[in-house]
Design an enzyme around this catalytic site. Sequence first.
Site, PDB file in Angstrom:
ATOM      1  N   GLN A 142       0.812  -1.215   0.000  1.00  0.00           N
ATOM      2  CA  GLN A 142       0.000   0.000   0.000  1.00  0.00           C
ATOM      3  C   GLN A 142       0.843   1.263   0.000  1.00  0.00           C
ATOM      4  O   GLN A 142       0.336   2.356  -0.279  1.00  0.00           O
ATOM      5  CB  GLN A 142      -0.926   0.013   1.221  1.00  0.00           C
ATOM      6  CG  GLN A 142      -0.201   0.175   2.549  1.00  0.00           C
ATOM      7  CD  GLN A 142      -1.110  -0.027   3.742  1.00  0.00           C
ATOM      8  OE1 GLN A 142      -1.641  -1.112   3.957  1.00  0.00           O
ATOM      9  NE2 GLN A 142      -1.295   1.029   4.521  1.00  0.00           N
ATOM     10  N   CYS A 148      -5.061   0.373   3.822  1.00  0.00           N
ATOM     11  CA  CYS A 148      -5.160  -1.047   4.167  1.00  0.00           C
ATOM     12  C   CYS A 148      -6.587  -1.557   4.041  1.00  0.00           C
ATOM     13  O   CYS A 148      -6.819  -2.720   3.683  1.00  0.00           O
ATOM     14  CB  CYS A 148      -4.643  -1.271   5.588  1.00  0.00           C
ATOM     15  SG  CYS A 148      -5.528  -0.298   6.847  1.00  0.00           S
ATOM     16  N   HIS A 283      -6.194  -1.121  11.753  1.00  0.00           N
ATOM     17  CA  HIS A 283      -5.591  -1.710  10.563  1.00  0.00           C
ATOM     18  C   HIS A 283      -6.486  -2.849  10.074  1.00  0.00           C
ATOM     19  O   HIS A 283      -7.225  -3.449  10.859  1.00  0.00           O
ATOM     20  CB  HIS A 283      -4.191  -2.225  10.902  1.00  0.00           C
ATOM     21  CG  HIS A 283      -3.381  -2.650   9.716  1.00  0.00           C
ATOM     22  ND1 HIS A 283      -3.144  -1.818   8.636  1.00  0.00           N
ATOM     23  CD2 HIS A 283      -2.745  -3.822   9.424  1.00  0.00           C
ATOM     24  CE1 HIS A 283      -2.396  -2.444   7.747  1.00  0.00           C
ATOM     25  NE2 HIS A 283      -2.147  -3.663   8.204  1.00  0.00           N
ATOM     26  N   ASN A 305      -1.084  -9.318   4.797  1.00  0.00           N
ATOM     27  CA  ASN A 305      -0.968  -7.883   5.027  1.00  0.00           C
ATOM     28  C   ASN A 305      -0.703  -7.178   3.704  1.00  0.00           C
ATOM     29  O   ASN A 305      -0.572  -7.825   2.655  1.00  0.00           O
ATOM     30  CB  ASN A 305       0.152  -7.617   6.043  1.00  0.00           C
ATOM     31  CG  ASN A 305      -0.021  -6.298   6.762  1.00  0.00           C
ATOM     32  OD1 ASN A 305      -0.900  -5.496   6.448  1.00  0.00           O
ATOM     33  ND2 ASN A 305       0.822  -6.044   7.741  1.00  0.00           N
TER      34      ASN A 305
END
Length: 341
Positions: A142, A148, A283, A305
């Site tokens: 990102q 995110c 997150h 992630n």
Amino acid sequence: MMAPSRTVVLLLVCTLMVALQATAANAYYNGSDDGVTMQMFEEWMAKYGKTYTCHGEKEHRFGIFRDNVHFIRSYKPPATYGSSSVRINQFADLTNAEFVSTYTGAKPPPHSKDVPRTVDPIWVPCCIDWRFRGAVTGVKDQGACGSCWAFAAVAAIEGLMKIRTGTLTPLSEQELLDCDTNSNGCDGGHSDTAFELVAKHGLTAESEYRYEGFKGKCRVDDLLFNHAARIDGYRAVPSNDERQLATAVAGQPVTVYIDAGGPAFQFYGSGVFSGPCGTGLNHAVTLVGYCQDSVTGKKYWIAKNSWGKSWGQQGYILLEKDVVQPYGTCGLAITPFYPTV
């Protein structure tokens, strides 16, 4: 022998103080007292392509880097926090506050949001990893943008599309960044409203609407007509119930909000992460499976992630599963979502 004058004594004292200060500054700059040298910092800069606008900024970042290296070298998680390890990564020149403000950005919805909180009962295997079933695209990055929420939603949709159609197509986070008016682009957003947008309009392939790392103007023609994926809507897993969360993940990848604050998370390297972390959800990641560590016996979630492959275990983190706290490790069981077709 004639005694030295007061002026001579003061001059000698001042000279000594200047010399001591210079020695201390040189030790700090070169790291001769602890092995953290400017050369080490410059090698790290070259590895991660870091540059700074001026010498003063470089010195400032070296000081932060030095503190972070100290933390990493001294890190010994308490027995209650499992077996995870930390290491130097691309975030080593950032304070924890800078890291959190730049690289997180999820904004969970209020608990009163009207969305079905159900999971269809299915057989739940002891382990599942959607990566090995071809339902997970490569780890994405990102960048310095709090997007995110878009990456976590897209990963869940990509997985569902592969499971239902047999085709894995990387999809566009940038379209969500540009077009989701209920989120704030790089200033943070909501994975659930991203699902709502895709349910209404569909989603373009990443190859047709590439990631830029900043919020731009929504390309309405792509949003309305250029679709590589469609969903009917989304559901929420009942809160604070890891058993039902496992049932959902057994069926498809699931988006979760977590607390990614704290230096142990910032510098996570490997192993099952049990904390320390809280429930200040900031997150979003995507659970793409779960299993159990053969050595420690700890059960874990496999979370994809969006900080690139140089973070964690090739871009993934293993979060401890079935913990005593009902909200799960780092709050992952509080507000999970998954798309539906």
